[in-house]
Design an enzyme around this catalytic site. Structure first.
Site: not given
Ligand SMILES: O=P(O)(O)O[C@H]1O[C@H](CO)[C@@H](O)[C@H](O)[C@H]1O
Ligand SMILES: O=P(O)(O)O[C@H]1O[C@H](CO)[C@@H](O)[C@H](O)[C@H]1O
Lengths: 374, 374
Positions: A52, A156, A164, A167, A171, A324, A338
């Site tokens: 790490c 994150n 990634s 640990h 940031q 947030h 999603f």
């Molecule tokens: O409607 P679906 O294909 O079941 O669901 C997908 O598309 C929707 C619309 O973009 C999203 O809100 C859902 O999170 C996604 O899983």
């Molecule tokens: O900086 P890291 O941890 O390598 O990367 C992560 O955080 C960043 C900041 O939110 C993002 O842009 C990257 O896509 C994500 O993988």
């Protein structure tokens, strides 16, 4: 005649911080899920991992070796997204629609704890107080650096959120501009103060000059008036964690001080800092307990823009410190929400009401499930 | 003195459609990736799957049976995110910050093809023409329905994009409001027309009344002036596919007609429709060929708001038909870009320049890798 029921009838809620809507379609949770499932979050990690690049004493990309730290540890990101000033001047736009703007700054990594296998939800309160103190330090340090206008602290957490390395770390990206989202929030907070000059709830905290603070008014309403309606998840002496009325992510949380107007980390009293650490512990434990897993999220701290100088705009003091938490999980440890097609192309959409989410987050035990003696 | 190099120096680009910035940090692609990798996209699917609720003749949730269709197939989503009017009136806000707005409408599913194992990148041109015709039909049908103000056509392609069924299909959500993102784009297009009244490039297509169209001006510049600089990926008689100057996703594409101002699908001539189908085929093939996989994306069509009635606002004609493709993959078939912490809390950030992305998309063969005889 049918009465409106927020957990049955699709509707839209306005996010006053962004000025944008979220589409709430609670009955959608009933649909079966045959889509992608997430692999289990890593468990059984060693306390120290020789591979790490964040563990104490280990070598990082580029060969630099970490200090043998025993609390928090801060270093500059080896792959920074912005570079220190001065940068070369960007070219003149070849067309008014193709503008390039300069941006400079610095990217820091804040390691929360020497132990590779812990998370904010599992460290001691004293450790969380050290994390808060480290955030305060870095905000003060970067915030007084020439040319910096915003210090964005974030975490994150979890592979699902693009992290990634398990640990525990976050940031800090400090920029020569106020980024889009905080800028939008500040603009809406300023408009709110203007539109409500001399108004607002008489008992709610006020910003300097007696100005109305959007978030103080909101938190005051949720804690004092709407408590039973139930978006509050947890509350202590100074801080409240709630699923905001306008939440986008299924179990999104807004964590903020509610007793007085507090523009930034530097305005916190020692008691407010301890209370902050306690609330961080409580929220992250509840998250883990919700689906008995190491709960993934992105967390961001929004506060007063910098520079921290005497000539800074008093207008910046409309800012009210808040965090947030945006976690993707929806149904279980392996089924996420999603935000894709409709959400990316049209408008965020959520499948359960913020009130339902808050109720579930309130219902979980306060003790971490891995520590609970059964 | 150092010259500004867009592929070395971090900078910000303004997205004129949203009025928001994207942070470009091209050198970040150099960092090693130890994070989450995506499982391979499903391969070796059967042409017909008895378990699939989209295959011809099969039963869906709720027991309804699909027609034994042999081209495209449209039905109402069994788990619609909005319901038909009239809905009950939402409650009066208990506080001005807690507003509920009504929303009604309909959600349709558009199955692109009877074959379970195909994608837009692998069907015949005649099949794509049928998809375009079906989109035109549904836009016309929902767009004349009482109370509908916007018809959002989109596709979630791939499990990585929350799609729960690989059978080729998209969705259409028709709403009683113009959703956030199209509303923002229309507002910016209106402001652009106003600010550039009487101006713009003399050779670029103009909107009704000689008004300047943001997207016509932009496409005209990219096709005519900046072609060598290289954001154009593909161009035919009527349509151009390009990685926009302000792209957020690594291989984002904007696909639009560039020869004349075209507010909606209903304004396309038969030749423009064929040309549209051709460009859909070309773009989706290039995507698959980029990493030799079934490339995931979210696609959305933005166009003129509805209703399609004589009394509709001529202001709506500032809209110019265009498609956004937002694919998550960045480095390979298994390594995606995460728009998380900083992106969710502050501002979108990208790791390679749009010009680099366009160059790679131009370089791939036009024939689908699975059809290529080696
Ligand atoms: O409607 P679906 O294909 O079941 O669901 C997908 O598309 C929707 C619309 O973009 C999203 O809100 C859902 O999170 C996604 O899983
Ligand atoms: O900086 P890291 O941890 O390598 O990367 C992560 O955080 C960043 C900041 O939110 C993002 O842009 C990257 O896509 C994500 O993988």
């Amino acid at each position: 005649h049918i009465d409106f029921d927020p957990s049955t009838h699709p509707h839209r809620r306005l996010n006053p911080l962004t000025g944008e809507y979220v589409l709430v379609s609670p009955h959608r949770t009933k649909r079966p899920w045959q889509g992608q499932t997430e692999p289990p979050q890593q468990a059984g990690l060693p306390a120290y991992d020789p591979q790490c690049y964040l563990c104490p004493g280990n070598a990082r990309a580029g060969g630099v070796r970490n200090a043998p730290y025993d609390a928090t540890f801060v270093f500059e990101n080896d792959y920074a997204a912005v570079l220190p000033p001065p940068g070369p001047a960007p070219p003149v736009a070849p067309h008014p629609l193709l503008t390039t703007s300069p941006v400079q700054g610095a990217c820091d990594v804040v390691v929360f704890h020497p132990r590779h296998d812990l998370t904010l939800s599992r460290v001691a309160l004293a450790d969380l107080e050290r994390v808060v103190a480290t955030w305060c330090d870095i905000y003060a340090r970067r915030g007084t650096q020439e040319g910096i206008e915003y210090v964005q602290i974030f975490e994150n957490k979890g592979a699902m959120m693009g992290c990634s390395n398990p640990h525990p770390h976050g940031q800090v990206w400090s920029l020569s501009v106020v980024p889009t989202l905080p800028a939008k929030e500040l603009e809406n907070m300023r408009s709110y103060a203007l539109a409500n000059a001399g108004g607002g709830s008489p008992d709610a905290p006020k910003a300097p000059g007696g100005r109305c603070c959007l978030l103080c008014e909101y938190a005051h309403f949720e804690v004092g008036v709407a408590h039973d309606e139930g978006r509050v998840v947890y509350k202590n002496e100074h801080w409240v964690a709630l699923v905001p009325w306008w939440a986008t992510w299924p179990f999104e949380i807004l964590l903020l001080p509610y007793k007085r107007h507090i523009p930034s980390l530097l305005d916190l009293s020692p008691e407010e800092k301890s209370s902050f650490a306690e609330s961080l512990s409580n929220v992250t434990k509840r998250y883990d307990n919700l689906f008995s897993c190491s709960f993934a999220y992105s967390m961001g701290i929004h506060q007063r823009p910098v520079p921290l100088r005497a000539d800074a705009s008093p207008d910046d003091d409309v800012a009210h410190l808040h965090l947030h938490f945006s976690p993707p999980l929806l149904r279980s440890a392996s089924v996420r929400k999603f935000l894709v097609g409709f959400e990316m192309m049209a408008e965020p959409q959520r499948d359960l009401t913020p009130e339902q989410a808050a109720q579930r987050l309130r219902a979980v035990p306060e003790e971490h499930y891995l520590d609970a003696s059964s």
